[in-house]
Design an enzyme around this catalytic site. Structure first.
Site, PDB file in Angstrom:
ATOM      1  CG  HIS A  66      -0.175  -0.249   2.508  1.00 32.38           C
ATOM      2  ND1 HIS A  66      -0.201  -1.472   3.149  1.00 32.38           N
ATOM      3  CD2 HIS A  66       0.650   0.543   3.250  1.00 32.38           C
ATOM      4  CE1 HIS A  66       0.558  -1.403   4.234  1.00 32.38           C
ATOM      5  NE2 HIS A  66       1.088  -0.199   4.319  1.00 32.38           N
ATOM      6  CD  GLN A  78      -0.990   2.255   6.585  1.00 32.87           C
ATOM      7  OE1 GLN A  78      -1.579   1.236   6.970  1.00 32.87           O
ATOM      8  NE2 GLN A  78       0.200   2.604   7.041  1.00 32.87           N
ATOM      9  CG  ASP A 124       4.497  -3.491   5.205  1.00 33.12           C
ATOM     10  OD1 ASP A 124       4.571  -4.146   6.258  1.00 33.12           O
ATOM     11  OD2 ASP A 124       3.630  -2.629   4.993  1.00 33.12           O
ATOM     12  CG  LEU A 174       1.622  -8.424  -2.710  1.00 33.03           C
ATOM     13  CD1 LEU A 174       2.828  -8.748  -3.576  1.00 33.03           C
ATOM     14  CD2 LEU A 174       1.751  -7.030  -2.108  1.00 33.03           C
ATOM     15  CD  GLU A 231      -6.601  -6.746  -4.135  1.00 36.18           C
ATOM     16  OE1 GLU A 231      -5.699  -6.345  -3.372  1.00 36.18           O
ATOM     17  OE2 GLU A 231      -6.594  -6.539  -5.380  1.00 36.18           O
ATOM     18  CD  GLU A 234       4.990  -6.731   8.120  1.00 37.01           C
ATOM     19  OE1 GLU A 234       4.810  -6.144   9.180  1.00 37.01           O
ATOM     20  OE2 GLU A 234       4.340  -6.501   7.093  1.00 37.01           O
TER      21      GLU A 234
END
Length: 940
Positions: free
Chosen positions: A3, A69, A101, A106, A108, A143
């Protein structure tokens, strides 16, 4: 990378762009907020939906994190291209790696929970390929706050991320401490899957914002909140926003315990700023800013963080009396040897002292006490045992460590040896929140064993034990693999250890003797054929062998009639030696074949055996000496060739070669039959006695002149110099070396210096390169100063004082196998004098303190005689050989300190080296050994 901020130019451009346009599609938009209902909301304390209405765009935008975000649309090719450009920008700036991050989110897709989708892994693989091509040797740190089995996918086949955070471990370390029970840690570590060899977990005690409790059950979360966050302001979302010290009530023992676990568990530790000095937090600041206060560098203005006006700081300083920046800061702790910062630095140095923590395997143990967490870390030949008491009270416990029977646990912080491990459970106790790291080292004292400790195999049929099918299978499959790694002769004196065994066979030699053949793979990627003779003897003789050579006793054999015999190494028992001797004239072919130059004359019954390095030296009943080589190598052929040549020239200062013994299976040599030499002991022992006597007379007898006291030593060295000259006259070698031979010597020397430079300068390729270039430049300068008359003849190869016997005040040379680094490299005559000088220096370190003037006098006289002998010739060749000799010692693990670097680079010459100080630790390591040719790998 999932994001951006809603203030980012990309988002501002997208919200202003027409619906459906390329610029709008940089983010994920919808006309309704009911799409993808299966996707969970992460920040349930602040967000009620993953969609937020944007009045400017007139649509909802998608966000897995906070509403400020918005998520990027990775289905949009320009987004992927832009991310790659951002990555290349930072790679150009020189970053070592990138933290990816929130990468599980990432993409959908309809009908999914939007996590860990195949498209995500495909894109990460693409990024990895781009990075490896654009700037190799950089890394991705994933992460992904997921269960370890889900995170495993983000390593791929070492084609996605090189590292990933291990989120579920973190809360369970705190949970185990609160419950005083190891189960939470054991449970999650058992659930942690294997990852590719070149990948690594990233471990931490707190994520940079909070102690997240997402990867625990609701019941466990409630327990953790009650234990560590009693005040509501200490909590955020599903985690705890506190620094390490306040979390643990500023308890130094608990902070040290958790840090010790963090540094010793499998993975790379991640420390968040402030935890290394015990900084506090401010729970009254909003969001997660309470743990983002300025770093406390000093007690000065703004804690040394900034010179700005205090009111302009992005966050206020810690003013709490317990954690105030005037009391807790780096500057103060750097001056305090007992501070948490000093302790943390020591622990990091201790962790770096061994590769076992970064690369080793992880094996959980089951102590008898549930309040004790214990595990093993192994890498190569090194094993570390970690034990930790999770309780606030002292705890006794015991560990099943039968695998390490006979080894000594050495506490790593103080190098303190603990009681030897036996076959019964190893007893231990730890104080409140206590912990220890132990290196498991072989004991210098063999573990006490009885025949009852030996494994038992069954023999069903009468006849030789090695030809019984059942006994043979049990011996090769069960007994030999367990016995072989503990052999003291196996790759002794070097850094390499046995890694695996295979290709085992057993062939009969004599009546009760068999030759075992094993293909051994070692940790340095080398391999060797091992040949070990074994003999079955009666129980009484087995007990005698066990008393003298504990490791030589291998197993017991239970015969069909109930009788018991004991299998031992043949060269450790009279019966085995007699059996091997009998094969010299055996009419029936066996596993061994002999090539005798002459039949040794029988001088009476008698046998003896001594382990020397990788070899066994045994006196056969006939009086001749058998030198047995367990490992196949070029060393035995070199020794055979030189001894044959010396015998043909009539050289009397070495044992005569009477014959060889080889394996009939492949024709390779196994041993040399040598003339027995009556002698008065080794030269190193004799010189040690003379040196100690000299030092005592100088110290305690004022009437004794130093010149008179040193005469016995000088007489021995005079004879040694004459003997070395005689040896060189008889060794077969070119009168003048050609350019190829010189180049081979210089080239191998350069390779050894390169290896030594990496050990002397273990960090930083640029520093290694500079040191290597210094060494090469010095070598080139020295070689340029060597005259052609010095490039002559050949050398013994590994001539230290322990390789010389004293026989009626004359010297006899042993062991022509060559040096440990490269036995086949051509060596000039001066090499032997350089090795003897090195050996004399080590001997002097054993008998006296480095700064003792009498020791300097004694050693200086020895070195003067050696360096002025006819074979020494010019000083450049001596310096070159000493340079290589010292580098060999460094490569063999016998010391890498500033003194070595100073000599190798030429900052100190040999005259200064002879008087160089040697640390007490190094001196004690040398003193414990039985001779200067046996140096502790961690010693001088």
């Amino acid at each position: 990378m999932n994001h951006t901020s809603d203030k980012h130019p990309w988002f501002q451009r997208a919200r202003l762009a027409p619906k459906g346009s390329p610029d709008r599609n940089w983010y994920v938009w919808s006309d309704t907020s009911d799409r993808w209902p299966e996707v969970r909301i992460i920040f349930t304390d602040t967000e009620t939906s993953n969609w937020t209405w944007d009045p400017v765009a007139g649509q909802y935008y998608w966000h897995r994190f906070f509403s400020h975000q918005p998520d990027l649309n990775f289905d949009h090719p320009p987004v992927r291209d832009a991310i790659e450009k951002v990555m290349k920008f930072w790679l150009d700036e020189g970053v070592d790696g990138m933290r990816l991050d929130a990468i599980p989110y990432l993409f959908e897709r309809d009908g999914t929970n939007g996590e860990n989708l195949p498209e995500t892994h495909d894109y990460i693989k693409r990024l990895r390929r781009v990075m490896d091509t654009y700037e190799p040797r950089r890394l991705f740190l994933a992460e992904a706050n997921q269960w370890p089995e889900d995170v495993r996918a983000y390593f791929g086949d070492n084609d996605e991320c090189q590292m990933a955070f291990h989120f579920p471990l973190m809360p369970r370390l705190f949970m185990a401490l609160a419950q005083e029970d190891r189960h939470p840690v054991v449970e999650i570590m058992k659930r942690t899957p294997q990852i590719p060899d070149d990948c690594q977990w990233a471990l931490f005690l707190r994520n940079h914002d909070e102690l997240t409790l997402e990867m625990v059950t609701d019941k466990e979360r409630d327990y953790m909140l009650r234990s560590y966050a009693s005040h509501p302001r200490m909590r955020i979302n599903v985690g705890i926003r506190r620094r390490l010290a306040p979390l643990l009530e500023n308890s130094r023992p608990r902070i040290e315990l958790l840090t010790a676990l963090l540094l010793s568990m499998p993975g790379t530790p991640v420390l968040y700023y402030g935890d290394e000095i015990g900084m506090g937090d401010n729970i009254y600041l909003g969001d997660r800013n309470g743990v983002r206060t300025p770093m406390q560098w000093s007690p000065d203005r703004n804690a040394g963080f900034s010179l700005a006006d205090p009111s302009r700081l992005y966050a206020p300083l810690i003013q709490d009396p317990l954690y105030h920046y005037a009391a807790v800061n780096v500057e103060s702790q750097e001056r305090d040897p007992s501070s948490l910062l000093t302790w943390t630095r020591r622990m990091l140095r201790l962790r770096k002292s061994s590769t076992v923590f970064g690369r080793g395997t992880f094996e959980l143990l089951e102590p008898s006490n549930r309040r004790i967490l214990a595990y093993l870390r192994r890498h190569g030949s090194e094993t570390v045992l970690v034990v930790a008491n999770l309780s606030k009270h002292p705890q006794p416990f015991s560990l099943e460590l039968g695998e390490f029977h006979g080894m000594v646990p050495v506490e790593m912080r103080g190098e303190i040896p603990f009681p030897q491990i036996g076959k019964s459970p190893w007893p231990m106790a730890l104080g409140p929140w206590g912990w220890m790291w132990f290196r498991l080292r072989p004991s210098s004292v063999p573990a006490l064993r009885t025949l009852a400790d030996l494994p038992v195999i069954e023999q069903e049929e009468p006849g030789p034990w090695c030809q019984d099918r059942i006994a043979r299978v049990q011996f090769l499959s069960r007994v030999l693999p367990g016995w072989l790694p503990g052999c003291p002769w196996l790759r002794s004196g070097g850094p390499s250890t046995l890694a695996s065994q295979g290709g085992m066979d057993l062939e009969r030699c004599g009546s009760e003797t068999a030759l075992a053949t094993v293909v051994a793979e070692f940790s340095d990627d080398g391999s060797s054929n091992l040949r070990i003779p074994f003999t079955a003897v009666k129980e009484e003789e087995g007990e005698a062998v066990l008393a003298r050579f504990p490791q030589a006793a291998v197993c017991r054999i239970r015969h069909a009639d109930g009788g018991i015999s004991v299998v031992v190494e043949s060269l450790a028992t009279l019966a085995g030696l007699a059996d091997i001797e009998a094969t010299m004239s055996a009419s029936t072919p066996g596993a061994l074949g002999w090539d005798l130059a002459c039949v040794p004359a029988r001088e009476g019954e008698g046998a003896s055996v001594t382990v020397v390095g990788k070899h066994h030296i045994a006196s056969l009943p006939c009086g001749a000496v058998l030198k047995w080589y367990h490992e196949s190598s070029s060393a035995i052929e070199r020794s055979r060739r030189i001894l044959t040549q010396l015998g043909q020239t009539g050289f009397s200062r070495s044992p005569r070669l009477l014959g060889t013994v080889q394996s009939r299976r492949d024709g390779e040599l196994c041993g040399l039959l040598l003339e027995r030499i009556d002698n008065q002991g080794r030269l190193d022992d004799r010189l040690e006695h003379e040196g100690s006597t000299f030092l005592d007379r100088i110290r305690f007898d004022a009437q004794t002149a130093p010149d008179a006291a040193i005469l016995p030593t000088l007489d021995l060295i005079d004879e040694l110099v004459r003997a070395v000259a005689d040896l060189h006259d008889h060794l077969e070698g070119p009168a003048t070396w050609d350019a190829h031979r010189r180049g081979l010597f210089v080239g191998t020397t350069r390779e050894i210096l390169t290896r030594a430079s990496k050990i002397l300068q273990p960090k930083g390729r640029e520093a290694q390169r500079r040191l290597r270039d210094q060494l090469w430049e010095r070598l080139t300068a020295l070689v340029g100063g060597i005259s052609e008359t010095e490039w002559i003849g050949a050398a013994h190869g590994d001539l230290h004082l322990g390789q010389v016997l004293v026989r009626d005040e004359q010297m006899v040379f042993l062991d022509f196998d060559g040096g440990s680094i490269d036995a086949e490299t051509p060596l000039p005559r001066v090499w032997d004098l350089a090795c003897l000088s090195w050996s004399a220096w080590r001997l002097s370190c054993k008998i006296a303190a480095p700064d003792d003037p009498a020791r300097r006098n004694w050693l200086g006289q020895i070195l003067r005689l050696l360096s002025t002998s006819p074979g020494a010739q010019g000083g450049a060749m001596m310096e070159t050989c000493l340079m290589r000799r010292w580098a060999e010692e460094i490569c063999a693990g016998a010391g890498a300190d500033s003194a070595a670097a100073d000599f190798l680079t030429g900052r100190n010459g040999w005259s200064e080296v002879s008087y160089l100080p040697i640390s007490n630790k190094h001196r004690s390591a040398v003193t414990r050994e039985s001779g200067p040719d046996k140096v502790n790998p961690k010693g001088s």
